[in-house]
Design an enzyme around this catalytic site. Structure first.
Site, PDB file in Angstrom:
ATOM      1  N   ASP A 165      18.125   6.332  22.355  1.00 21.29           N
ATOM      2  CA  ASP A 165      16.699   5.977  22.296  1.00 21.29           C
ATOM      3  C   ASP A 165      15.985   6.882  23.312  1.00 21.29           C
ATOM      4  O   ASP A 165      15.990   6.611  24.513  1.00 21.29           O
ATOM      5  CB  ASP A 165      16.498   4.499  22.632  1.00 21.29           C
ATOM      6  CG  ASP A 165      15.018   4.149  22.666  1.00 21.29           C
ATOM      7  OD1 ASP A 165      14.696   2.963  22.879  1.00 21.29           O
ATOM      8  OD2 ASP A 165      14.179   5.062  22.515  1.00 21.29           O
ATOM      9  N   TYR A 197      15.397  -1.240  27.163  1.00 18.40           N
ATOM     10  CA  TYR A 197      14.332  -1.772  26.312  1.00 18.40           C
ATOM     11  C   TYR A 197      14.126  -0.804  25.165  1.00 18.40           C
ATOM     12  O   TYR A 197      14.028   0.404  25.381  1.00 18.40           O
ATOM     13  CB  TYR A 197      13.036  -1.918  27.117  1.00 18.40           C
ATOM     14  CG  TYR A 197      11.825  -2.358  26.321  1.00 18.40           C
ATOM     15  CD1 TYR A 197      10.792  -1.469  26.037  1.00 18.40           C
ATOM     16  CD2 TYR A 197      11.712  -3.671  25.849  1.00 18.40           C
ATOM     17  CE1 TYR A 197       9.679  -1.870  25.327  1.00 18.40           C
ATOM     18  CE2 TYR A 197      10.599  -4.085  25.126  1.00 18.40           C
ATOM     19  CZ  TYR A 197       9.579  -3.178  24.865  1.00 18.40           C
ATOM     20  OH  TYR A 197       8.479  -3.583  24.154  1.00 18.40           O
ATOM     21  N   LYS A 241       5.976   8.389  22.200  1.00 15.86           N
ATOM     22  CA  LYS A 241       5.224   8.828  23.386  1.00 15.86           C
ATOM     23  C   LYS A 241       4.820  10.306  23.350  1.00 15.86           C
ATOM     24  O   LYS A 241       3.848  10.690  22.732  1.00 15.86           O
ATOM     25  CB  LYS A 241       6.042   8.501  24.645  1.00 15.86           C
ATOM     26  CG  LYS A 241       6.248   6.978  24.832  1.00 15.86           C
ATOM     27  CD  LYS A 241       7.110   6.674  26.037  1.00 15.86           C
ATOM     28  CE  LYS A 241       7.545   5.218  26.075  1.00 15.86           C
ATOM     29  NZ  LYS A 241       6.581   4.330  26.712  1.00 15.86           N
TER      30      LYS A 241
HETATM   31  P1  KE4 Z   1       6.495   1.383  21.833  1.00 12.05           P
HETATM   32  O1  KE4 Z   1       6.664   0.428  20.687  1.00 12.05           O
HETATM   33  O2  KE4 Z   1       5.924   0.701  23.065  1.00 12.05           O
HETATM   34  O3  KE4 Z   1       5.741   2.671  21.452  1.00 12.05           O
HETATM   35  O4  KE4 Z   1       7.944   1.933  22.240  1.00 12.05           O
HETATM   36  C1  KE4 Z   1       8.946   0.996  22.589  1.00 12.05           C
HETATM   37  C2  KE4 Z   1       9.978   1.684  23.457  1.00 12.05           C
HETATM   38  C3  KE4 Z   1      11.187   2.032  22.900  1.00 12.05           C
HETATM   39  N1  KE4 Z   1      12.141   2.659  23.640  1.00 12.05           N
HETATM   40  C4  KE4 Z   1      11.924   2.979  24.934  1.00 12.05           C
HETATM   41  C5  KE4 Z   1      13.004   3.679  25.705  1.00 12.05           C
HETATM   42  C6  KE4 Z   1      10.694   2.648  25.555  1.00 12.05           C
HETATM   43  O5  KE4 Z   1      10.488   2.971  26.846  1.00 12.05           O
HETATM   44  C7  KE4 Z   1       9.694   1.993  24.806  1.00 12.05           C
HETATM   45  C8  KE4 Z   1       8.365   1.592  25.403  1.00 12.05           C
HETATM   46  N2  KE4 Z   1       8.238   1.781  26.805  1.00 12.05           N
HETATM   47  C9  KE4 Z   1       7.294   0.908  27.499  1.00 12.05           C
HETATM   48  C10 KE4 Z   1       7.298   1.314  28.968  1.00 12.05           C
HETATM   49  N3  KE4 Z   1       8.481   0.913  29.610  1.00 12.05           N
HETATM   50  C11 KE4 Z   1       5.921   0.960  26.918  1.00 12.05           C
HETATM   51  C12 KE4 Z   1       4.861   0.335  27.778  1.00 12.05           C
HETATM   52  C13 KE4 Z   1       4.452  -1.016  27.291  1.00 12.05           C
HETATM   53  O6  KE4 Z   1       5.314  -1.761  26.778  1.00 12.05           O
HETATM   54  O7  KE4 Z   1       3.252  -1.301  27.425  1.00 12.05           O
END
Ligand code: KE4
Length: 433
Positions: free
Chosen positions: A245, A150, A273
């Site tokens: 990523d 993701y 994060k």
């Molecule tokens: P954000 O747009 O949520 O800040 O980041 C997206 C993203 C990109 N790449 C990786 C490897 C990620 O894990 C994420 C976001 N992770 C999720 C948890 N698996 C965020 C939690 C959520 O979607 O509420």
């Protein structure tokens, strides 16, 4: 909705019922809704260190940590104090600030692939921008991602994605035009042959390969030995870029991320994060010759009102300073190894097939004998057993990620006693599963 029995969750239920009338699913992000584990989500009131308290006053040991940012423990006093000071100078500038130089320098010093960096406000933005940059730099349109990984919710990346897409079992997402995902090729994680075939079938058309170097969004799946090294060779052979990523793994798997830990340097990296210390930040960076294409230095456009926000920079700077202290990653590895090994031992002793593992402060558990090497394997695990496990742990004051397709996170605030308490709860729950 099944409420978590034994726990007094009246206020959570009232607030969440009202939320569902105001916001789709009652949440600001899908995975928070507990859809895949069932039961009412807990409405948080406050967080501190390794703990969260809900609006009914129940306390939990937290293994989500706001999905990664709380690596020093929630509301670390030094981060909070730094923010109080920064607040006096305003909340947003929309102009250059010295704080951006400071955090940029820390990121460049820490992450092997990064010579120049651009800040944005989320991991999704960072991943969107880095795809555009890959295409701008190579002049090619196709990208390769891996099923179960993701990279945020940008259209071209919502293809066989992990995290909430996997959690909700969505076939991807409506509203994404075929034309947008036509250039997104997917391969199973840990399958170098599949990547080689995609390059052979699309000669000269693939801009690059993007992956989670340790997967957290299909549950916890580490790379097989040689996988990352193999991708480095294949991309170089085909004049394509390699993108890690590290939004989740950056500054968590090691101070320099997976690329430091595994000794494989990509061309570009995304972050998020941890580098925001709990405030909205994302970033992308890499080789100077590539980053120089980004506007206004170069023609590739990307922008953001709150990018480089002084409060987010402040929280990120303080968080990375705390992580630089000697012993940080040894401590994270020690307590998380104790947790992960303990969970597997308890599963074995209570007769449940389980596999999983950890690297530094990131861990995962699947209810299947395994091995789990990719998303297809992960989907074979017993996610309904995981749901019952999740609820049983919640009732005993342990807050795990509400999905089989997420990783767990520890922090510098978690103590050996917290781990012991968690394992005792796990033994009780697994004995009753
Ligand atoms: P954000 O747009 O949520 O800040 O980041 C997206 C993203 C990109 N790449 C990786 C490897 C990620 O894990 C994420 C976001 N992770 C999720 C948890 N698996 C965020 C939690 C959520 O979607 O509420």
């Amino acid at each position: 909705m099944i409420s978590t029995k034994n726990l007094k969750t009246t206020k959570s239920e009232e607030i969440f019922a009202a939320a569902q009338k105001l916001m789709p699913g009652g949440v600001s992000s899908p995975v928070r809704a507990f859809k895949s584990v069932g039961g009412q989500p807990i409405v948080f009131d406050r967080v501190k260190g390794a703990y969260v308290w809900d609006v009914d006053g129940n306390q939990y040991i937290d293994y989500v940590g706001s999905w990664g940012p709380a690596i020093c423990g929630h509301a670390h006093p030094e981060v909070i104090n730094a923010l109080h000071e920064a607040l006096e100078k305003g909340t947003s500038f929309g102009a250059p600030s010295y704080l951006e130089n400071v955090l940029a320098e820390m990121v460049i010093d820490a992450v092997p692939s990064i010579e120049m960096v651009r800040f944005v406000s989320s991991g999704t933005e960072a991943c969107m921008a880095v795809i555009r940059l890959m295409r701008a730099f190579t002049g090619r349109d196709k990208i390769i991602k891996f099923s179960g990984c993701y990279h945020g919710h940008a259209d071209m990346l919502l293809v066989q994605a992990g995290s909430g897409v996997a959690t909700l079992g969505l076939p991807d997402s409506p509203g994404v035009p075929k034309g947008v995902t036509a250039n997104t090729l997917t391969a199973p994680y840990n399958d170098l042959e599949a990547v080689k075939s995609l390059f052979e079938a699309n000669p000269g058309e693939i801009a690059g390969v993007m992956l989670e170097p340790v997967v957290g969004n299909a549950g916890f799946i580490p790379p097989d030995g040689g996988f990352l090294e193999g991708l480095r060779v294949i991309t170089q052979e085909h004049g394509a870029l390699l993108v890690f990523d590290e939004v989740m793994t950056g500054f968590r798997i090691a101070y320099g991320g997976c690329q430091e830990r595994f000794g494989v340097t990509p061309d570009l990296t995304t972050l998020g994060k941890v580098i925001g210390g709990g405030l909205p930040v994302g970033a992308y960076g890499g080789r100077r010759e590539i980053m120089s294409m980004v506007a206004p230095a170069g023609p590739m456009y990307q922008a953001g009102t709150l990018s480089g926000n002084p409060l987010a920079m402040t929280a990120g700077i303080k968080t990375l300073e705390l992580l630089q202290k000697a012993g940080t990653y040894e401590y994270l590895d020690k307590i998380t190894k104790k947790l992960s090994n303990g969970l597997l031992q308890v599963a074995k002793e209570t007769g449940h097939a389980a596999c999983g593992g950890q690297i530094s402060g990131m861990f995962g558990l699947f209810f299947t004998a395994g091995p789990v090497r990719n998303y297809e394997d992960a989907k074979k695990s017993d996610s309904s057993k995981f749901s019952r496990f999740h609820r049983g742990m919640l009732e005993r004051g342990i807050y795990l990620a509400p999905s089989q397709f997420e990783a767990g996170f520890t922090s510098l605030a978690h103590t050996e006693e917290d781990i012991d308490r968690t394992l005792a709860a796990a033994r009780e729950v697994m004995s009753s599963l």
